[in-house]
Enzyme design. Sequence first.
Site, short mmCIF file in Angstrom:
data_model
loop_
_atom_site.label_atom_id
_atom_site.label_comp_id
_atom_site.label_asym_id
_atom_site.label_seq_id
_atom_site.Cartn_x
_atom_site.Cartn_y
_atom_site.Cartn_z
N THR A 136 0.82 -1.22 0.00
CA THR A 136 0.00 0.00 0.00
C THR A 136 0.86 1.27 0.00
O THR A 136 0.48 2.28 -0.60
CB THR A 136 -0.89 0.00 1.28
OG1 THR A 136 -1.72 -1.15 1.21
CG2 THR A 136 -1.74 1.23 1.39
N THR A 155 2.06 -4.68 4.48
CA THR A 155 1.98 -5.09 5.88
C THR A 155 1.52 -6.54 6.06
O THR A 155 1.83 -7.16 7.06
CB THR A 155 1.00 -4.18 6.66
OG1 THR A 155 -0.26 -4.18 5.98
CG2 THR A 155 1.53 -2.77 6.77
N GLN A 173 -1.41 -20.57 20.11
CA GLN A 173 -2.32 -19.63 19.45
C GLN A 173 -2.36 -18.29 20.19
O GLN A 173 -2.84 -17.30 19.65
CB GLN A 173 -3.74 -20.23 19.42
CG GLN A 173 -3.83 -21.46 18.56
CD GLN A 173 -5.21 -22.12 18.59
OE1 GLN A 173 -6.19 -21.53 19.03
NE2 GLN A 173 -5.27 -23.35 18.11
N1 ASP Z 1 -2.28 -5.95 0.87
C1 ASP Z 1 -1.25 -4.98 1.17
C2 ASP Z 1 0.09 -5.70 1.20
O1 ASP Z 1 0.38 -6.39 2.15
C3 ASP Z 1 -1.53 -4.29 2.44
C4 ASP Z 1 -0.48 -3.31 2.88
O2 ASP Z 1 0.42 -2.95 2.17
O3 ASP Z 1 -0.55 -2.86 3.99
O4 ASP Z 1 0.82 -5.61 0.27
#
Ligand code: ASP
Length: 358
Positions: free
Chosen positions: A28, A103, A291
């Site tokens: 992102t 992320t 977990q």
């Molecule tokens: N779907 C994205 C990724 O992991 C989410 C992000 O970048 O936070 O590439």
Amino acid sequence: MSPSVIRINTALPGTPRARVMIVYTGGTFGMVRDGSGVLIPLDFGSILEHLPALRQLQLELSVVAFDEPIDSSNIEPHHWREMADIVQQHYRDQDGFVILHGTDTMAYTASALSFMLEGLAKPVIFTGAQLPISEPRSDARENLITALEIAAAKGREGARVPEVCIYFGSELLRGNRAKKAESQHFDAFQSENYPPLAKAGVKIDYLDSAIHRPGPDAKLHVRSTFDSRVGVLRIFPGINPLWVRSVTETPDLKGLILETYGSGNATTARWFLDAVRNLVSRGVIVLNVSQCPGGMVIQGKYETSRELADMGVIGGGDMTLEAAVTKMMLLLGEYGPGETRTRIGVSMAGELTHVTVT
Ligand code: ASP
């Protein structure tokens, strides 16, 4: 991976205080809107337009980007190798590295890199963003600028944080202790079993006692062979024996991570214990992780884990699932099953608080 490195000296006409390489893999963070409002990956050569504050950092920045930036849900071990190769190639001429990464799987990649980069004496700081850099309220700017500060920071004995870390939402976490815990708020990562290595507020406060320092003669050695014939089995009340057997009878399985309850407990149903025992007797490495995001596996504490310990299941202590998966793949790839059995329950890169080989 694009071979081209873009250099941006933000210190001119002065001398930079440090040299930091930014590796842009996707996610992102680097999304910007095209003419029709659709989000597309940023051309990283134009980073200064989006982040003019970079000029005040007095750093020499080198930027490399994946040829095709990816959503981190598509990360594979060969991407970890690409990142480790970049670090290795530029290790001598850079003071630190900032890797921009989605992320979703950042904790897996940071864990993998922490195991791959043996003898690391320079910072490798992962960061990303919950909102693209093109959005007015984006967290991308703060995350990148502070990650760069940390990657450039020097202490009395060299780099201030010579570790693979995740910086996100004002906290610096050891990479192999972090988990993505939040998909909406800016504090996306947690590290229940190890304190933050630094907190960024008006200034950056480092917790030096928690930061690992390599010995003075440490040399970077990159391990890069992964064996992905591993599986994860998360148990739950009512779990179906057929499902468990379909996992434990997977042909050619080399390692299985059992995600158990609490301090490493599982059902004592005979069919379950027999399925796990068969697996262990076939030479498959079975690792018990909890977990629970906090606390640790102590096999034998309750009757519901004693038999697992007796049959040769290895206690994973307070390892995260992300650390356990990547460590198992790397150990199997580099050393094979015998050594994996000996090494998996022992800390390699600060991912375990205690040695809990059972
Ligand atoms: N779907 C994205 C990724 O992991 C989410 C992000 O970048 O936070 O590439």
